[in-house]
Design a protein around this motif. Structure first.
Motif, PDB file in Angstrom:
ATOM      1  N   VAL A  52       0.844  -1.206   0.000  1.00 11.67           N
ATOM      2  CA  VAL A  52       0.000   0.000   0.000  1.00 11.67           C
ATOM      3  C   VAL A  52       0.877   1.254   0.000  1.00 11.67           C
ATOM      4  O   VAL A  52       0.624   2.209  -0.748  1.00 11.67           O
ATOM      5  N   HIS A  53       1.917   1.219   0.813  1.00 10.81           N
ATOM      6  CA  HIS A  53       2.793   2.391   0.859  1.00 10.81           C
ATOM      7  C   HIS A  53       3.601   2.530  -0.433  1.00 10.81           C
ATOM      8  O   HIS A  53       3.811   3.639  -0.935  1.00 10.81           O
ATOM      9  N   ALA A  54       4.012   1.397  -0.979  1.00 11.15           N
ATOM     10  CA  ALA A  54       4.815   1.454  -2.207  1.00 11.15           C
ATOM     11  C   ALA A  54       4.044   2.129  -3.336  1.00 11.15           C
ATOM     12  O   ALA A  54       4.623   2.860  -4.146  1.00 11.15           O
ATOM     13  N   PHE A  55       2.752   1.906  -3.384  1.00 12.78           N
ATOM     14  CA  PHE A  55       1.982   2.452  -4.506  1.00 12.78           C
ATOM     15  C   PHE A  55       1.357   3.814  -4.217  1.00 12.78           C
ATOM     16  O   PHE A  55       1.016   4.547  -5.131  1.00 12.78           O
ATOM     17  N   THR A  56       1.169   4.129  -2.936  1.00 15.51           N
ATOM     18  CA  THR A  56       0.562   5.427  -2.619  1.00 15.51           C
ATOM     19  C   THR A  56       1.593   6.449  -2.140  1.00 15.51           C
ATOM     20  O   THR A  56       1.407   7.652  -2.314  1.00 15.51           O
ATOM     21  N   GLY A  57       2.625   5.977  -1.491  1.00 15.22           N
ATOM     22  CA  GLY A  57       3.657   6.889  -0.992  1.00 15.22           C
ATOM     23  C   GLY A  57       3.273   7.649   0.265  1.00 15.22           C
ATOM     24  O   GLY A  57       4.083   8.428   0.778  1.00 15.22           O
ATOM     25  N   VAL A  58       2.083   7.451   0.744  1.00 17.53           N
ATOM     26  CA  VAL A  58       1.651   8.228   1.913  1.00 17.53           C
ATOM     27  C   VAL A  58       1.080   7.348   3.023  1.00 17.53           C
ATOM     28  O   VAL A  58       0.282   7.812   3.834  1.00 17.53           O
ATOM     29  N   ALA A  59       1.486   6.075   3.070  1.00 18.28           N
ATOM     30  CA  ALA A  59       0.990   5.178   4.119  1.00 18.28           C
ATOM     31  C   ALA A  59       2.172   4.518   4.801  1.00 18.28           C
ATOM     32  O   ALA A  59       2.328   3.297   4.789  1.00 18.28           O
ATOM     33  N   PRO A  60       3.030   5.314   5.432  1.00 21.29           N
ATOM     34  CA  PRO A  60       4.328   4.814   5.885  1.00 21.29           C
ATOM     35  C   PRO A  60       4.301   3.970   7.151  1.00 21.29           C
ATOM     36  O   PRO A  60       5.301   3.333   7.464  1.00 21.29           O
ATOM     37  N   THR A  61       3.176   3.982   7.894  1.00 21.13           N
ATOM     38  CA  THR A  61       3.165   3.249   9.164  1.00 21.13           C
ATOM     39  C   THR A  61       1.981   2.292   9.237  1.00 21.13           C
ATOM     40  O   THR A  61       0.988   2.445   8.523  1.00 21.13           O
ATOM     41  N   VAL A  62       2.122   1.331  10.131  1.00 19.57           N
ATOM     42  CA  VAL A  62       1.102   0.288  10.288  1.00 19.57           C
ATOM     43  C   VAL A  62       0.740   0.169  11.759  1.00 19.57           C
ATOM     44  O   VAL A  62       1.624  -0.012  12.609  1.00 19.57           O
ATOM     45  N   ALA A  63      -0.532   0.259  12.052  1.00 22.52           N
ATOM     46  CA  ALA A  63      -0.992   0.095  13.428  1.00 22.52           C
ATOM     47  C   ALA A  63      -1.047  -1.383  13.781  1.00 22.52           C
ATOM     48  O   ALA A  63      -1.487  -2.198  12.964  1.00 22.52           O
ATOM     49  N   LEU A  64      -0.622  -1.711  14.983  1.00 19.39           N
ATOM     50  CA  LEU A  64      -0.697  -3.104  15.449  1.00 19.39           C
ATOM     51  C   LEU A  64      -1.844  -3.256  16.449  1.00 19.39           C
ATOM     52  O   LEU A  64      -2.239  -2.308  17.110  1.00 19.39           O
ATOM     53  N   HIS A  65      -2.322  -4.463  16.520  1.00 20.75           N
ATOM     54  CA  HIS A  65      -3.404  -4.782  17.441  1.00 20.75           C
ATOM     55  C   HIS A  65      -2.928  -5.934  18.323  1.00 20.75           C
ATOM     56  O   HIS A  65      -2.570  -6.990  17.809  1.00 20.75           O
ATOM     57  N   ILE A  66      -2.958  -5.686  19.612  1.00 19.02           N
ATOM     58  CA  ILE A  66      -2.492  -6.708  20.561  1.00 19.02           C
ATOM     59  C   ILE A  66      -3.700  -7.324  21.230  1.00 19.02           C
ATOM     60  O   ILE A  66      -4.548  -6.579  21.742  1.00 19.02           O
ATOM     61  N   PRO A  67      -3.859  -8.644  21.224  1.00 21.17           N
ATOM     62  CA  PRO A  67      -2.844  -9.677  20.945  1.00 21.17           C
ATOM     63  C   PRO A  67      -2.821 -10.186  19.503  1.00 21.17           C
ATOM     64  O   PRO A  67      -2.023 -11.086  19.238  1.00 21.17           O
ATOM     65  N   TRP A  68      -3.639  -9.650  18.606  1.00 15.33           N
ATOM     66  CA  TRP A  68      -3.648 -10.236  17.262  1.00 15.33           C
ATOM     67  C   TRP A  68      -2.251 -10.204  16.623  1.00 15.33           C
ATOM     68  O   TRP A  68      -1.924 -11.074  15.823  1.00 15.33           O
ATOM     69  N   ASP A  69      -1.492  -9.159  16.927  1.00 17.92           N
ATOM     70  CA  ASP A  69      -0.163  -9.021  16.321  1.00 17.92           C
ATOM     71  C   ASP A  69       0.960  -9.279  17.322  1.00 17.92           C
ATOM     72  O   ASP A  69       2.072  -8.764  17.168  1.00 17.92           O
ATOM     73  N   LYS A  70       0.647 -10.043  18.339  1.00 18.01           N
ATOM     74  CA  LYS A  70       1.639 -10.322  19.361  1.00 18.01           C
ATOM     75  C   LYS A  70       2.758 -11.182  18.767  1.00 18.01           C
ATOM     76  O   LYS A  70       2.488 -12.174  18.084  1.00 18.01           O
ATOM     77  N   VAL A  71       3.996 -10.785  19.027  1.00 19.84           N
ATOM     78  CA  VAL A  71       5.138 -11.603  18.591  1.00 19.84           C
ATOM     79  C   VAL A  71       6.136 -11.683  19.741  1.00 19.84           C
ATOM     80  O   VAL A  71       6.034 -10.942  20.724  1.00 19.84           O
ATOM     81  N   GLU A  72       7.079 -12.567  19.574  1.00 13.94           N
ATOM     82  CA  GLU A  72       8.116 -12.708  20.588  1.00 13.94           C
ATOM     83  C   GLU A  72       9.036 -11.487  20.594  1.00 13.94           C
ATOM     84  O   GLU A  72       9.394 -10.964  21.637  1.00 13.94           O
TER      85      GLU A  72
END
Lengths: 386, 386, 386, 386
Positions: A52-72
């Motif tokens: 999405v960012h590569a094609f739009t150039g204006v979406a540089p960040t991604v919101a995370l949702h915890i615990p859905w995006d929980k990682v070690e």
């Protein structure tokens, strides 16, 4: 710098955060329709966000949702994001999908459940420390379904107590964004139902607590741009969760239901200095039936178009007409900007940024959609609750 | 027969159909909170429905939902129902939970999907033949999420064609009840969004097609009793799906959100002859956070109380006040009935029917709740989609 | 003829009827703010309407309101209209401003009041005979404020009876347009509250009875284009009362509140063949605080712009995308037309019609506004009730 | 004191302020239907208010509206009130009926108009000094009808500035009650549209500034009791303007549209300590079609009934059920109180106060209605704007 150049410069620096969960499956209480190629892991979500960012150039960040995006290892996750061209953004807490939360989380009548909820929020701040995220976005599903079910006022006391503990934990440069919502999933009272409630709590908490406006979280007919203007005036607008709706919290693509409203909101942002401040512009959408990545690209473009129109408003002419009480002339100034077709301008901006002027067509040609369908086979697709 | 005796007689013969799915788990798009003791099979749902009827005396039938309640042998199921003191009621179709139905069922742009949906409806009529059910209740999740997504008018043509085929299949004494809904799960257009659309289709189909009013399926502020009065006047009110709502289709216990509205609806039913006609009184509720069987008992009691108040309206005095244009006097006649505490009357009615005057207390003492928690272990609990 | 030529041809033949009362003073229950230069007589209203048509070229007729526009000699009035470049249009009845109508008109509990109301409607048909008007537009303020105040169903019987008598009186080529309204001035029940009620009555009356859609007369969230599509499919869309609203029946300039909705409505009109049929396009607005003539010119232009966008929809591409179930592509086709700036096209159309391409600027230069302020001194300004 | 005795004691001391304007004529933008016997002067309004208090015993004060109730000598007016058994209550300002206020008053773009508006408010405080009134009730019709018409944020600045000047003028024991309203007469933005805006301004002004909740001034579906609970928790609930509505600001008799909501509101008042504090309970209604004095008596009785039910809630049992998370039990405790017929209790209370137990019947027998019709002949009837 000419005016048009200034507009273009502003558009080039715009940043719309996309939510990791919008890349996964979603649906209504009636059915979640799974889609092919949907990410199975946080990393795969970041890959899609990178597109999405590569094609739009204006979406540089991604919101995370915890615990859905929980990682070690969040450092590794942040590094992976960077490899895909994006950065980790706001941390979104989840206090609504554990069985303990049937009657609420931070406002629950039982202290043990409240403790669990607050501990989860504190854990989210720990994660922010690891990811370098600035914002903790708080949305509570708390409320009641039946009159009498719980004590409305008592729940406010518990809410204030829980928020205060989390607020204390925030580090320098960290913020707490409190989201309000008219209703759903609670059907009688919601513990943070409107901007006034969120504002009152944030005011007491302090400057790190700010209100977030989800454009789908209001009563029918609510004038959202008024709220935006008011919160900016009060220094309490922390950010947006953009989406659109015809009825309730439909979570459709932003700009799809009422593009004129989106323009008016963006105009108040520009007018109130929100475009160049710390206001976070985030999407919060569910692409239940449409292809997810193109839907998100389209949403980002819709925000861009509304922003471009807002930036094009002739504010001097508007002020003159307003001051003179010329209702029709003032309205005409605003409508002139709205009625402008800004797509050519945005194509130029993209070309100046080294991007394809047509993000959707370019994405379609890229083969990414086919690639993920082919490669993301097996495993469990991400989705609400996954 | 005195007037009070007539009221009591009417209350004794009242019949409120309970829906098999209300005994199972349900929730919002955010979370389904499972409850202990929930039925795992259609037979266990019938057992619970039998409890509701045993304690209220006015819930003699149970609506089935296909395929959730699909069984090999409907005759055996009907027999089992009778053993538990109830009978099988309306057959509810489901054309919203198969992956093919992402863009609709009977209104889908592809003929193959429409064929599949219509075949399901025809199968439901086959089941009605087996169960002896009178009513096929049709609710379609069909609609669109985005402007332009599909052709609004073309979808109406497809709807008309599909309904006509099913109508032709109906046997003598069988009816098709067409339900309308303002929105959800479709968020831009819904193919049967209001009573006018349902009425227009039913009118063309013929006398076996009737409109069903779900009390939670209207735009904010809609005067439901007006619709009830109008449909009764047109001979097109097939029945009710009772529940209550504060916001959207909240599916709370009927009478929990606006008991005065429920009373006004029941008054129009009584006034329009609907109480002694073929109008079907059904519940359609989701007990997401409260205990299910007591919630259903309470709901049945709420319908009874509203009915009792409606029957107590002094219609002669009302007519006199209305004819004379005395606004306050006419309103007062209605309010006198509404403000009456009819619980003592209903206790009497129950005692005269050989029932415990306090159904909820009697149910609580019965031990059923503990019994099902202990015995219904293992297996898969019933729920939407199960 | 090229496609663009066809679009232009359609735009040249568009006809938007302006209402005589919009030229007079109006306001809210709190205050009517009088404006200078407002017409004092039906002739002066026609003069102003002549200005609107002179500068837009697409507002050839003027709706009259009886008794506000009652005159001795309608032939002379029609002739005067022609001298000012316009023709007399629909006749609008008024059964809400006589003291007798406190509890209703055609639905009033007393026969004498109903007689008076029906007689007024019959008089309106007499006037239509004299003016050569095709349409009798019926809007009833009838309803009740309190539960119990009157018999909901009985009022429908009276309504049906009164309408039938008027219907019988209609001559060849004359129509009855029945308008529905969600609420106001009645606050509990309205006797024609929705399109379904209007449709049901019109269906029974016969082909000369048609439904009129006032865009401000719906519950919050109602999908108006769905109603338009449905009524066109049923052959029962008689016309529009255009205006716009954010909340209730705000009667603002059409296109001012939700231009995207207006576009969607016009698209369904085009798609359903309504643009080339007998559907009447009328304004029904109140310019409470803005200058009236320019507001009406602007409103006509707003309808033109929405129509131009609707005509520009690539219907072949739309059908392909819809048939293939490509949600985003189908939405994009519609949005492409909406996002087009059609103002250059409309400037061309005007120039081809021999008009100034900028109606508002041309009107401002004409001196008419100053002329009427100077000349219309003394007398009683027209307004609601005047 | 037994619990019932405490309830009775509370009911005896209840005070509901009636508004002088409710005794005069009112209507909608379509028509004001005049009634016979309506007061022509402030003194005649006080006479009617005296009747309401004489028969209910709980309506001891009358709100004045300036300039509708402007007199030379407020001391004499106060004395006249006392002779009729009542006292002068809140002073209500009017900044919406002067021609200067077309585009607003205290928020108007022109300084001269703002000055005029603030001067009027200061004059109202002067009147409060003369009448001994505690409360200045501020409702502003300010807002805009069209996007762009004026600067949303600039209007907030002007509002804050004007309010601050008036606040400074308040004497000891005087308060400023700021009323919010969702919409009407402004149709795009309203300058104080919700409780949050009123709260934010009052917070900055200081402890003498309090929010007033008009029960008809909310978006559809708004949970008013939540707002009441929240404002009480914040110490910012100044009072109520009671009325009821089905749609917008219908200004019907309180309790007529949703008596269960009124009960829930009164329960939060009781629970939050508002019943024994400085919260002002006022009516703000328009009796457009019903007889005014009996409508006001009925309204006062409706408030009494809701209050009685709220006082009867078994708060101990409620707390136990809430704390244990028993949704149905907690709801049942609340409903038990609501379902109680409190009319016998109120009859007792009235008899203990030396009043007729049936205020409406007693009023009807009193001959007052006939007396005022006979005596109030000639002159100009009071009404909005009169």
């Amino acid at each position: 710098m000419t005016e048009l150049a200034a507009v273009k410069a502003a558009l080039r620096t715009q940043a719309v955060e996309t939510p990791s969960w919008a890349y996964g499956n979603s649906g209504t209480r009636f059915k979640v329709f799974a889609q092919q190629g949907v990410p199975r892991t946080p990393r795969e979500k970041l890959e899609d966000a990178g597109q999405v960012h590569a094609f739009t150039g204006v979406a540089p960040t991604v919101a995370l949702h915890i615990p859905w995006d929980k990682v070690e290892d969040y450092t590794a996750l942040a590094k992976y994001a960077e490899e895909r061209g994006v950065r980790l953004g706001a941390i979104n807490s989840n206090t609504f999908q554990d069985d303990d939360y049937k009657l609420g989380s931070i406002c629950h009548p039982e202290a043990a459940v409240r403790r669990k909820a607050v501990d989860h929020l504190l854990e989210c701040v720990d994660i922010m420390d690891a990811t370098g995220s600035r914002d903790l976005k708080l949305w509570f599903a708390d409320g009641t379904n039946y009159p009498g079910q719980d004590d409305i006022r008592g729940r406010q006391d518990r809410l204030a107590e829980g928020l205060a503990e989390v607020y204390e934990r925030l580090g320098d440069g960290q913020r707490m964004l409190l989201e309000y919502k008219f209703f759903e999933p609670a059907f009688y009272t919601t513990d943070v139902p409107d901007w006034g409630t969120a504002y009152a709590h944030c005011l007491k908490l302090g400057p790190k607590a700010q209100v977030v406006v989800d454009t789908g979280h209001h009563a029918p007919g609510t004038n959202i741009e008024f709220i935006v203007a008011t919160l900016l005036r009060e220094g309490k607008l922390g950010g947006f969760d953009f989406n659109s709706r015809f009825y309730a919290d439909d979570d459709l693509m932003v700009g799809a239901a009422d593009p004129f409203q989106l323009f008016r909101i963006m105009y108040e942002v520009v007018r109130g200095g929100g475009f160049t401040s710390d206001v976070a512009f985030m999407l919060d959408q569910c692409h239940n039936i449409e292809a997810k990545i193109p839907a998100i690209i389209r949403s980002v473009m819709n925000v861009q178009e509304a922003t471009a129109k807002a930036l094009l408003v002739d504010r001097d002419a508007l002020s003159v007409a307003q001051a003179s009480g010329d209702v029709l002339a003032a309205n005409a100034v605003l409508m002139d900007a709205y009625n402008t077709d800004v797509r050519p301008l945005l194509r130029e901006v993209r070309e100046e940024m080294g991007l394809d002027p047509e993000p959707l067509a370019a994405y379609a040609r890229s083969g990414w959609a086919e690639e993920i369908v082919a490669s993301r086979v097996g495993g469990e697709q991400a989705g609400w609750g996954a």
